[in-house]
Scaffold this active site. Sequence first.
Site, PDB file in Angstrom:
ATOM      1  N   PRO A 102       8.383  77.720   7.836  1.00 19.39           N
ATOM      2  CA  PRO A 102       9.053  77.253   6.618  1.00 19.39           C
ATOM      3  C   PRO A 102      10.450  76.720   6.927  1.00 19.39           C
ATOM      4  O   PRO A 102      11.014  76.999   7.995  1.00 19.39           O
ATOM      5  CB  PRO A 102       9.126  78.520   5.746  1.00 19.39           C
ATOM      6  CG  PRO A 102       8.157  79.479   6.350  1.00 19.39           C
ATOM      7  CD  PRO A 102       8.091  79.161   7.802  1.00 19.39           C
ATOM      8  N   PRO A 103      11.030  75.964   6.009  1.00 13.95           N
ATOM      9  CA  PRO A 103      12.397  75.459   6.232  1.00 13.95           C
ATOM     10  C   PRO A 103      13.398  76.602   6.352  1.00 13.95           C
ATOM     11  O   PRO A 103      13.308  77.610   5.642  1.00 13.95           O
ATOM     12  CB  PRO A 103      12.672  74.612   4.974  1.00 13.95           C
ATOM     13  CG  PRO A 103      11.323  74.269   4.433  1.00 13.95           C
ATOM     14  CD  PRO A 103      10.438  75.427   4.767  1.00 13.95           C
ATOM     15  N   GLY A 104      14.352  76.439   7.266  1.00 12.05           N
ATOM     16  CA  GLY A 104      15.435  77.402   7.394  1.00 12.05           C
ATOM     17  C   GLY A 104      15.145  78.590   8.278  1.00 12.05           C
ATOM     18  O   GLY A 104      15.951  79.521   8.341  1.00 12.05           O
ATOM     19  N   HIS A 140      14.302  88.327 -25.463  1.00  8.33           N
ATOM     20  CA  HIS A 140      13.446  87.782 -24.421  1.00  8.33           C
ATOM     21  C   HIS A 140      13.673  88.514 -23.097  1.00  8.33           C
ATOM     22  O   HIS A 140      12.707  88.943 -22.436  1.00  8.33           O
ATOM     23  CB  HIS A 140      13.739  86.281 -24.257  1.00  8.33           C
ATOM     24  CG  HIS A 140      12.886  85.597 -23.241  1.00  8.33           C
ATOM     25  ND1 HIS A 140      11.806  84.823 -23.580  1.00  8.33           N
ATOM     26  CD2 HIS A 140      12.943  85.576 -21.874  1.00  8.33           C
ATOM     27  CE1 HIS A 140      11.232  84.354 -22.480  1.00  8.33           C
ATOM     28  NE2 HIS A 140      11.918  84.787 -21.427  1.00  8.33           N
ATOM     29  N   GLU A 141      14.927  88.666 -22.703  1.00 13.74           N
ATOM     30  CA  GLU A 141      15.223  89.338 -21.438  1.00 13.74           C
ATOM     31  C   GLU A 141      14.940  90.826 -21.517  1.00 13.74           C
ATOM     32  O   GLU A 141      14.551  91.445 -20.517  1.00 13.74           O
ATOM     33  CB  GLU A 141      16.678  89.092 -21.046  1.00 13.74           C
ATOM     34  CG  GLU A 141      17.064  87.616 -20.897  1.00 13.74           C
ATOM     35  CD  GLU A 141      16.204  86.866 -19.905  1.00 13.74           C
ATOM     36  OE1 GLU A 141      15.642  87.513 -19.001  1.00 13.74           O
ATOM     37  OE2 GLU A 141      16.077  85.635 -20.033  1.00 13.74           O
TER      38      GLU A 141
END
Length: 627
Positions: free
Chosen positions: A212-214, A433-434
Amino acid sequence: MRKHMSSIILYIIILGFILAVVTVVQNSASRTEAPQYTYSDLVKDLESGRVSKIDVIRDSDISNAGRATVSVIGDATIAARVVEIPSIDIFMQLITEKAAEVQLNVDTKQTAKTSYLVQLIPMIIIAVISIFLLLFMVQQMQGGSGGNRIMSFGKSKARVVMDDKKKITFEQVAGLIEEKAELEEIVEFLKAPKKFTDIGARIPKGVLLIGPPGTGKTYLAKAVSGEARVPFFSISGSDFVEMFVGVGASRVRDLFDQAKKNTPCIVFIDEIDAVGRRRGAGLGGGHDEREQTLNQLLVEMDGFGLNEGVIIMAATNRPDILDPALLRPGRFDRQIVVGKPDVKGRESVLAIHAKTKVIAKNVDFKVVAQTTSGFTPADLENLLNEAALLAARHDKKEIDMDDLRKAFVKVGIGTEKKSRVISEKERRITAYHEAGHAILFEVLSEIDPTYMVSVIPTGMVGGYTMALPGEDMGYITKRFMEQTIVSLLGGRAAEAIVLKDVTTGAANDIERATGIARSMVMKYGMSDELGPIQFGDDNDEVFIGRDLAHTRNYGESVASKIDAEIKKIVEDGYSEALRIINQHLDILHQIAQLLLEKEKVTGEEIRKLFPIGSLKGGITDGGFLAT
């Protein structure tokens, strides 16, 4: 300054040449515009008898034109005039008749003999100057700095690293123990090739780093060069391809020619998928520039003899779209997967990056590594850098754990926008919601517990519920995926229960939940009705190297069943979210009210609202995220 002097000199020469031409033209124009003694004036003066002397000379032996120097008798002075004569023969007849009538002195001079060499000198000078300017411009285009000039298209853009002072070694590469062990053979061959050739061993011609990148693929390649102390040619896959046909293949040839002259060495091609994609696919046809470049690359890699001392290394995060001919033995013989580091690897990476920063004594990198599961080395470096920026912004002399906590939130979600004005209605919707997400994080057994809940607009969202990162997971269970869907739909469930309405705030949650359900059915074979069968192919996109005629491997009746299974999994998750939140409705109101008052609530504060024994077993606040 010196590398620009040649261009400056060229511009000065061109400017001087232009000024000289302009000056000559202006002088010529000024001479033609000035008042002159004309041929008509001469004839009139001859008729009146005012001419006392005429000197006539032809322009050349073969020309009938010429000039006459005329002395005209004035009232008080005698002035000499120069007149251009169009026809010397006619003019001589005229003045011969007049000379008999009046006293007129006529003198005919011989044309001055000019050598051909003198006549050719101006043309030779002009030709020499033109050739010099042309050669100078061609030289500039071929060898100009930067390699972007017209005549240098076919030259390789590879950067050569041969500086021992800034070399990277395996000691500076953390968290990649097995990967470094696989590359030790390459280093040993570059250092002492005779040990391998004497026994008949063949060192891989190419090494492909996949990950993967990084994750440090490029850094690992540089470390191999630093360990072996050999030249390192670095180039990106996109540097080969240009708008002009044949340029990429020419650059490949030039790159390998340079490599053969500097053996032993390493040629590193970053993002090789830009030039190494599968041939004969998509809409580009079989004769585009990219495929010509790939063909030349395949030929050059085959052109090496055994153990010539040139090792080809390449990096990609898309091995599935590479051409099979590139991956066969004899080209890229060895493929090394460079994955995300585990907890020990993350601790080592943090320790290396911390050498250039001032770290407080209360910072424990072992704890930070445990709570940054899934982070790549690039993510960890960014985390420390953000913490350093936060510490400097608050005039601190060193980075402490509080800076790392804030940097973790900033890297994971974004920057808080406290100045953004939102209405009380929107704050109330966001709070419930949270709160719905937070309850499910605390109740569901497979989901990580809550770390922080906020209703402050952050990044692209109006609020967030952040989980405390858990342990590294080598695999994902069906139960975990089902509970993840339930937790994602907790916000929508809370809105439906309390507000008796739903909003667009759950759009991303629904998208992620549907994606997980689709993967469960089509990729992982977790459907009870359809069984352990994979449907479709992740790599069937036309434009990333697959055939145009590629189609799905299931029929319409199966497609309907797939859609029905996905719908069932998501709906079951939503029903479970509604059930759990209805059981903890009082706690939902308490969490929402706490969020409206404080805007940001920690996981420990939320867990205090639950009755003792009602949470999943063994929840403790650990890691550097604990407050």
